[in-house]
Design a protein around this motif. Structure first.
Motif, PDB file in Angstrom:
ATOM      1  N   LYS A  49      10.486   6.459  -9.036  1.00 26.74           N
ATOM      2  CA  LYS A  49      10.793   6.224 -10.569  1.00 26.74           C
ATOM      3  C   LYS A  49      11.472   5.072 -10.726  1.00 26.74           C
ATOM      4  O   LYS A  49      11.806   4.056  -9.908  1.00 26.74           O
ATOM      5  CB  LYS A  49      11.678   7.513 -10.948  1.00 26.74           C
ATOM      6  N   GLU A  70       3.117   5.902 -22.545  1.00 29.39           N
ATOM      7  CA  GLU A  70       4.060   6.714 -21.560  1.00 29.39           C
ATOM      8  C   GLU A  70       5.540   6.779 -22.214  1.00 29.39           C
ATOM      9  O   GLU A  70       6.156   5.632 -22.558  1.00 29.39           O
ATOM     10  CB  GLU A  70       4.128   5.989 -20.087  1.00 29.39           C
ATOM     11  N   GLU A 128      10.835   9.888 -18.750  1.00 28.72           N
ATOM     12  CA  GLU A 128      11.119  11.366 -18.421  1.00 28.72           C
ATOM     13  C   GLU A 128      12.527  11.787 -18.794  1.00 28.72           C
ATOM     14  O   GLU A 128      12.744  12.990 -19.020  1.00 28.72           O
ATOM     15  CB  GLU A 128      10.606  11.294 -16.780  1.00 28.72           C
ATOM     16  N   GLY A 130      15.085  15.225 -20.927  1.00 26.04           N
ATOM     17  CA  GLY A 130      14.477  15.282 -19.789  1.00 26.04           C
ATOM     18  C   GLY A 130      15.519  16.443 -18.755  1.00 26.04           C
ATOM     19  O   GLY A 130      16.607  16.683 -19.055  1.00 26.04           O
TER      20      GLY A 130
END
Length: 389
Positions: A52, A373, A376, A387
């Motif tokens: 990530k 996008e 998260e 998240g």
């Protein structure tokens, strides 16, 4: 909280390919390479982020979120007080509705800080607020309740007050109104200073407008100068220099025509909205290459959406459009993080992953400038607001 094994992108320092960030007390405590990562303390939450990207929260440097409420017309529109061309005593803080659903959309898009101010109907419009986008009470969300003073040049004041058959009908009158009130405020400030240092001197009668301009003249706050066309931009700079005022240029649509001058002036330019049609005369020179040209000339560039002109959740997409116009990817990412924070003068709190700054963080699985996008995870002041693990 300890975030580990991420591609850490501090934005004010080189990326750390496999790094950690420790958060304590809502602030960034430390960061570094995993080879020297600290041992988790008892009870400390550890979040593994292998594969990530970890970034600072995005900063929207010019918007009207909460002042122009979603889905409402006059009932929720508190942007412009179009009854007086000079209203420096108005505060955006008093008109922002933190319950506006758009704050949730800002968070989902990774925007953790928003600069929210009055519109551009008045030559001097009022005080701009810097705030976090998470919360219910504006007093707790604001990080700078009176961050800057909004000033506007160009078409908007002309159009509004021509219809009312009062000044300003011309650009000359717009500039004159601003000069008049800054001059009066300077004399008012001198009277306050004299009274503070001389017991026999009378304190000036309170004037809400002039009193609101004193922090600007003292350098305690700066000006946000709304200007699209080159000559409006330069008029704003001229007046700022006359009165020794710090400033940030908002929109700067024709900045690419005077990029060399703006670079010499060390100007900060908040460009946008980029995703826009040329819907009025002062947008006739709008180009997606503006950010590239300004940045290559050495101008400090940030990017905004001017929400609700363009919905704020498209801030990252706006940066991607700037990349399509030739702006370097890293410059575009900085334009919505550290460069945006610097343009707004809130870089001491947000805009980068730096020890001591607020722990506003984003976790992305892919490209943060993908434009589609979403992050998260979103952290505001060290609290995970979007998240799960």
């Amino acid at each position: 909280m300890l975030l580990t094994n991420a591609l850490v992108m501090p934005m004010d320092a080189p990326d750390i390919p496999c790094g950690y960030v420790r958060v304590a007390g809502g602030k960034i405590h430390s960061l570094g390479d995993m080879s020297v990562a600290p041992v988790p303390e008892p009870g400390e939450e550890v979040i593994g982020l292998a594969g990530k990207r970890l970034l600072p929260g995005f900063v929207e440097p010019h918007s009207h979120v909460g002042l122009e409420e979603d889905s409402l017309t006059h009932e929720g529109n508190d942007i412009n007080e179009m009854t007086d061309p000079c209203t420096p005593h108005l505060r955006a803080l008093d008109g922002i509705n933190p319950m506006d659903r758009c704050f949730g959309e800002f968070l989902e898009a990774g925007i953790t800080t928003a600069i929210v101010g009055p519109g551009s109907a008045n030559p001097i419009a009022g005080q701009i607020c810097a705030m976090k986008t998470y919360g219910k009470w504006i007093d707790a969300m604001a990080i700078r309740p009176s961050l800057a003073m909004k000033m506007a040049f160009g078409e908007n004041p002309k159009n509004v007050y021509t219809e009312k058959n009062q000044q300003p009908n011309t650009r000359m009158a717009t500039a004159a109104i601003i000069r008049e009130h800054l001059t009066k405020a300077k004399r008012y400030m001198e009277g306050l200073d004299k009274a503070a240092n001389d017991e026999e001197a009378d304190r000036p009668d309170f004037d809400a407008k002039l009193d609101a301009l004193v922090p600007l003249l003292r350098g305690e706050i700066h000006a946000h100068i709304h200007a699209h066309r080159a000559y409006d931009i330069l008029t704003g700079i001229r007046i700022a220099k006359e009165f020794g005022i710090r400033y940030t240029l908002i929109h700067c649509t024709e900045g690419h025509l005077i990029a060399d001058i703006l670079a010499r002036e060390n100007a900060y330019a908040v460009c946008g909205p980029i995703i826009s049609a040329r819907v009025k005369p002062e947008l006739s020179a709008l180009t997606v290459e503006n950010c590239r040209i300004l940045r290559e000339a050495g101008v400090n560039v940030a990017i905004c959406t001017d929400h609700a002109v363009i919905p704020g959740q498209y801030l990252a997409m706006s940066a991607r459009v700037a990349v399509s116009g030739g702006m370097a990817y890293r410059d575009a990412l900085e334009a919505i993080t550290i460069a945006a924070a610097k343009a707004a003068e809130v870089e001491d709190r947000v805009g980068s992953i730096t020890p001591g700054k607020d722990a506003d963080l984003l976790v992305f699985a892919g490209d943060p400038l993908d434009g589609i996008e979403k992050p998260e995870m979103v952290f505001v002041d060290g609290e995970r607001v979007i998240g799960s693990r």
